[in-house]
Design a protein around this motif. Structure first.
Motif: not given
Lengths: 549, 92, 321, 216
Positions: A18-21, A24, A28, A517
């Protein structure tokens, strides 16, 4: 209980992509991602502690111990003990599998305090940093037990840095335990009554009680040791009338329950695995629940069995011995119940079950030798020998680590959405089992013959058994490295698993793999008992088959 | 708000009173046993604080249980440690 | 490279400890193999696709009955085991009065042994067989542990107090003495030998080693008693009200606190180092602490001296118990 | 109970204010149970050493000024009272009263630390601080040193908790003062109130055990 129509579908948007950085991941609040952060960290610590163990075994091939100096050897076993206990075993199942699964198993979107959950990982890493720092600048040579007055006055190593590391690490345990308890109490899905909870959740709940009620005593004890060492104010110092045995009381008030922190979650994993692969209800579910709580409670009352020859009162020794026999009963109940769960099941021998069977075998041996250690007169002879070393490795490595690996394999498809290579995995489990017994069984004999632990120079008659033990180590090592390699590979290239590859019950299998998520698109409503394998469509099929015959 | 204020004030008054009692009792010649009354009073004062200042009285039973658990476990620790120390001289 | 499977079994305890151990071993092996056999049988019979009958799974009431069976049965066995092993343990920690008294002082990283007759040894302990040996042990620094596997005995040696342990060797020979409690750098070199000898050999050994060292432990103690100034108060002083120590050893002493304790080694040691800890009834706590002024060896010899005054006193006065 | 509560923003994963409040309070009580055992280790040490060195403890305790301990207890009990009122105000959304009562609590807490600091200072002068500078004329100086070891570690640990409490009051107080929201966020003050009351309770045991052993 309806399953999605296409079992091979993979959810397109999930917690992993869902988030790739990088940020993140490090910021989280998602319990699943935090579980993976823990997974990476404890794998690192496991390798660190494992290397130390390998070096020790190599040193022990020869009775004169000429590879390392005494100081180096002492630092190696301290490193191995501290890292394995506090930075691998204690966080292993609770913080990786527990973090990942508890919210999903009880039908919640996350932990009660997601931010605290992340903080607990950072606290863990900070503690780890101190420990690694202590090792890098020169190591610690007190043994993981930090007995005073050696640790507080005589040791010439980085005791304070290590104590601070463990102190900080303790807060991570406390936060995790607190979070688990509140989550289990407050966030269960509608219909998820206490006696519908999966046994894994029950064992983690019991473990959390220990986390919360035992860890602070360790924290204060190590603080006192550090104060005594740093400022020369001797609280356990016999020179001003202090009592070193008080340290041992306080230390074991934490450290004995800590053993149950390591093994209770393992028991939970095994209950899940046996039920899933025997396709059967867990025999005597209520008794297994009470056994978990019983172990958590009685586990607090037996610490004195580490001190039978220490100079504590003979009467105290007797009471602790009796209670130690009692704590064996709930463990025995569990073993019998797992065995009975196989009865009239429909068993498939996938890798997780192999680990589970291996666990039962090794845990039974470990438990039985525990009875010998609880027997006072026998304990006098074997305590502080290799007999004890063998005993607790059967419980901790044979038990906890087998269960951890079994659990990792079982939930791997849920975590990554992919399958691991089955044949290879089965072989790895078998290699691990053989390597483990080769390494640790000789230690029972060594111990009864009288070889003291923490010796690297030893009489020649012990060499043969030590040699056999050392031969086992590389086999054991391969047993650990194989899963590391193929699971790593399978995370990216394994075939897609689908939401419920084992066709298992439990809420965690009713979300896509990997889960989205917030776990559930809609909070599920629970209507059945746990492990309702007899209600699955296939159960009818089996009965059909039987009747056809 | 007024009623609440008076209610808290009464609790504070009781605490002051207990403090005076415990301090006074300490001057009695009880020798080695003088810890006993003062620790009992400390528990009473702690109980008052928990019930009223910490609002345990209006809280769900779960919190009662939680608040007791810390003390319960501490008493286990103390019980067994003290057991060791008092039985240590025997057998000689 | 030899390959034995059981250690030597050479003290009065060894056979009894081994008796418990072997019984446990048999019991545990039976249970363990039983569980394994059942698991294997179930795994084969109820493997997926096998034609075994899976109907009539155990009912709720059967389950409860079975559970109670395997709770109560082990419980009874465990209580039996506890009593058996506890008995031997209790005996291990109740030293007899008539033993050969030997003092052990552990320090990083050696064992210092002092015989009542004055012989001193390092990392060696010579004992006669078939006699009760009572060890009174203390440490000069960290915690050590006096461990003789062949005798099945082991006890921690703590700084600041005496621990006692006793045994009776039954066969002559040389046995390993280990330090069982991790004590620092050369922990694994803190080893020695226990040499069990026939009574005649032992007597000869005492002779041979008695000549070199001049005095008995009690004579050393007597010298220390005067050199440290103990005699100034404890031997008939008119100025200071202090008890005479003649015949004191092993007698009950009423304390100011109302307790009564026995004047054993630990009590005397505490009186020398922490006089205020146990103030005898009828005396003022005026004795200064000798903490840091006496060595462990001196304390041991002082106690031996006080002990010898006991036998002297009872020799003077035969009616005295 | 929720009717009077001031508005609290919901944090994931909670969907109802009452549910979130319950969970927060439950979490804090668990943490306090943890704290009981943290101090409990030291209380156990105290019990054991007072049992084995009771005479030395009596002698050592003569050097304690009981009236300072009593004054400190008074100060702390009062601060517990103002804190309880502050929590009540926070729950009713009364920001002005809340800030006022927090200020009083803070001042009382700081006064406590001041008195305690004064005591520490005079102990230094009397060579009663354990370590190489320790000097005590008594029959069992070691046992008396243990008394002061426990005194300094236990009150020190307590003072550390007080300090953390003061920092939290300061932080939450300033935050509330300058936040654009009209009302306060009650949950954090309830949790803080529990913490503060717990620190009071610890002192209630320290007071008799260190000041009332042998008052003169």
């Amino acid at each position: 209980m309806t399953l999605p129509p296409d079992p091979k579908s993979i959810s397109t948007v999930n917690y992993l992509n869902e988030e790739k950085t990088v940020a993140s991941w490090f910021f989280t609040h998602d319990h699943k991602r935090i579980a993976l952060l823990y997974l990476a960290s404890i794998t690192f610590f496991f390798l660190l502690g494992g290397v130390a163990a390998m070096l020790m075994r190599i040193e022990l091939i020869h009775p004169r111990g000429e590879l390392f100096t005494s100081t180096t050897y002492n630092k190696l076993f301290t490193l191995h003990g501290v890292i394995m206990v506090w930075f691998f075993l204690i966080p292993s199942i609770p913080n990786v599998l527990g973090n990942f699964l508890i919210p999903m198993m009880i039908g919640a979107r996350d932990m009660a305090f997601p931010r605290l959950n992340l903080i607990s990982w950072y606290v863990f890493m900070l503690g780890g940093l101190f420990a690694v720092f202590a090792i890098l600048v020169g190591g610690v040579d007190t043994g993981w037990t930090f007995y005073t007055p050696y640790s507080s006055t005589y040791s010439n190593s980085w005791v304070i840095a290590m104590a601070v590391g463990i102190f900080i690490n303790g807060f991570s345990s406390i936060f995790t335990g607190l979070n688990f308890i509140v989550t289990v109490h407050k966030l269960r899905a509608p219909g998820m009554t206490w006696f519908r909870l999966p046994l894994f959740v029950w064992t983690l709940y019991s473990t959390s009680l220990i986390f919360v009620l035992a860890t602070p005593v360790l924290a204060i004890t190590l603080t006192l040791v550090a104060l005594e060492r740093g400022f020369g104010i001797g609280i356990f110092d016999p020179r001003i009338g202090g009592d070193p045995l008080l340290f041992q009381h306080l230390f074991w008030f934490y450290s004995h329950p800590a053993v149950y922190i390591m093994v209770l979650p393992a028991m939970g994993v095994i209950s899940e695995l046996i039920a899933a692969f025997a396709r059967n209800r867990v025999f005597g579910y209520n008794f297994v629940v009470y056994a978990s709580l019983g172990i958590a409670f009685l586990g607090f009352l037996v610490w004195g069995h580490h001190m039978f020859v220490s100079g504590q009162s003979v009467y105290a020794g007797m009471i602790f011995s009796l209670l130690s026999f009692f704590v064996a009963i709930p463990s025995a109940i569990k073993v019998f119940n797992w065995t009975a769960t196989l009865y009239k099941g429909s068993i498939t021998f996938d890798t997780p079950l192999l680990y589970a069977l291996g666990f039962i075998a090794l845990f039974t041996i470990g438990g039985m030798t525990g009875l010998m250690l609880a027997s006072l007169a026998v304990d006098v002879h074997v305590t502080a020998t290799y007999f004890v070393v063998a005993h607790f490795h059967y419980i901790m490595v044979g038990g906890a680590v087998m269960a951890y690996l079994g659990g990792i394999h079982y939930w791997f498809p849920k975590i990554t959405g992919r399958m691991y290579p089955e044949t290879l995995a089965r072989w790895a489990a078998i290699i691990l089992f053989i390597g483990f017994n080769l390494t640790f069984f000789p230690m029972f004999i060594l111990g009864y013959m009288g070889m003291p632990r923490r010796y690297h120079v030893y009489p020649e008659e012990f060499q043969m058994l030590n040699f056999i033990s050392t031969i086992g180590t590389p086999v054991l090592g391969i047993g650990y490295l194989l899963p590391l390699i193929y699971l790593g590979w399978a995370s990216f290239f394994g075939r897609l698993a689908g939401p419920n590859p084992w066709n298992a019950t439990g809420l965690e299998w009713q979300t896509p793999s990997p889960p989205p998520k917030e776990n559930f698109a809609e909070i599920p409503v629970v209507t059945t008992e746990p492990y309702a394998y007899h209600l699955l469509p296939e159960a009818a099929g089996i009965h059909q088959e039987t009747h056809d015959r | 708000m007024k009623a609440k204020f008076g209610h808290y004030l009464r609790v504070l008054g009781s605490l002051y009173l207990l403090l005076a009692i415990t301090t006074g009792l300490a001057f009695l010649p009880l020798d080695a046993w003088n810890w006993l009354p003062s620790v009992v009073i400390a528990f009473v004062m702690a109980g008052l604080i928990m019930l009223f200042f910490m609002r345990l009285r209006q809280s769900e039973p779960l919190l009662w249980l939680t608040s007791a658990s810390g003390f319960a476990w501490l008493s286990l620790l103390m019980l067994f440690v003290v057991l060791d120390y008092i039985s240590r001289p025997w057998p000689r | 490279m030899t390959f034995p499977l059981l250690p030597y079994e050479d003290s009065s305890y060894a056979a009894r400890v081994d008796g418990i151990f072997v019984s446990l071993l048999v019991l545990c092996t039976v249970i363990t193999l039983g569980v394994f056999a059942v698991i294997i049988a179930f795994c084969i019979r109820y493997r997926r696709g096998s034609p075994a009958d899976r109907s009539h799974r155990p009912s709720e009431s059967t389950q409860i009955a079975v559970e109670f069976a395997w709770i109560i049965l082990p419980l009874l066995i465990f209580i039996g085991l506890f009593i058996w092993a506890g008995n031997v343990y209790f005996e291990m920690f109740s030293p007899p009065a008539d033993g050969v008294a030997i003092y052990v002082i552990g320090k990083q990283w050696m064992w210092k042994i002092e015989h009542a007759t004055g012989q001193r040894e390092i990392n060696q302990l010579h004992i006669p067989i078939d006699r009760n040996i009572v060890l009174t042990m203390t440490s000069q620094d960290v915690i050590h542990d006096f461990d003789v596997p062949a005798f099945r005995i082991k006890h921690d040696v703590l700084p600041g107090r005496y621990n006692t342990m006793w045994f009776k060797a039954t066969k002559t020979g040389t046995y390993h003495l280990f330090c069982g409690q991790y004590c620092g750098d050369f922990h694994s070199l803190m080893v020695g030998d226990v040499i069990a000898m026939s009574p005649t050999d032992y007597a000869a050994w005492l002779q041979g080693h008695g000549e070199g060292t001049s005095d008995t432990l009690a004579a050393d103690g007597s010298r220390a008693f005067h050199a440290l100034g103990c005699s100034g108060c404890h031997e008939g002083s008119q100025v200071v009200h202090a008890p005479s120590l003649n015949g004191l050893y092993d007698e009950p002493v009423p304390l100011q606190s109302g307790q009564v304790v026995r004047a054993d080694d630990t009590f005397l040691r505490d009186m020398i180092l922490q006089p205020a800890k146990n103030v005898p009834a009828g005396y003022q706590p005026i004795m200064p602490s000798y903490q840091g002024l006496v060595t462990e060896e001196q304390i041991v010899s002082l106690i031996a001296y006080i002990k010898s005054q006991k036998s002297a006193a009872s020799a003077d006065n035969p009616t005295h118990p | 109970m929720t009717a009077e509560a001031a508005a609290e923003p919901l944090n994931f994963p909670f969907k109802e204010a009452a549910h979130q409040r319950e969970s927060a309070l439950f979490g804090m009580w668990i943490f306090l149970a943890t704290e009981v055992l943290f101090f409990g280790g030291m209380f156990t040490a105290y019990t054991v050493y007072r049992y084995s060195h009771w005479q030395a403890f009596q002698e050592a305790a003569r050097h304690q000024e009981w009236y300072l301990g009593c004054l400190n207890t008074l100060v702390l009990l009062t601060s517990g009272f103002t804190m309880a009122l502050a929590v009540e105000c926070a729950r009713r959304g009364n920001r002005g009263w809340l800030l006022g009562l927090l200020t009083i609590t803070w001042v009382l807490g700081a006064a406590f630390l001041g008195i305690e600091g004064y005591e520490y200072h005079s102990k230094f002068g009397e060579h009663l601080v354990p370590g190489s500078g320790f000097h005590f004329d008594g029959t069992d100086p070691g046992g008396s040193e243990l008394f002061f070891v426990l005194y300094f570690t236990m009150t020190g640990m307590h003072m550390f908790h007080m300090f953390v409490g003061l920092m939290l009051i300061l932080f939450f107080g300033v935050w509330t003062r300058f936040s654009p929201r009209e009302t306060a966020m009650p949950n954090r003050f309830e949790v803080l109130g529990l913490y503060w009351a717990f620190v009071d309770i610890v002192w209630l045991f320290l007071y008799p055990l260190f000041y009332l052993v042998h008052p003169r």
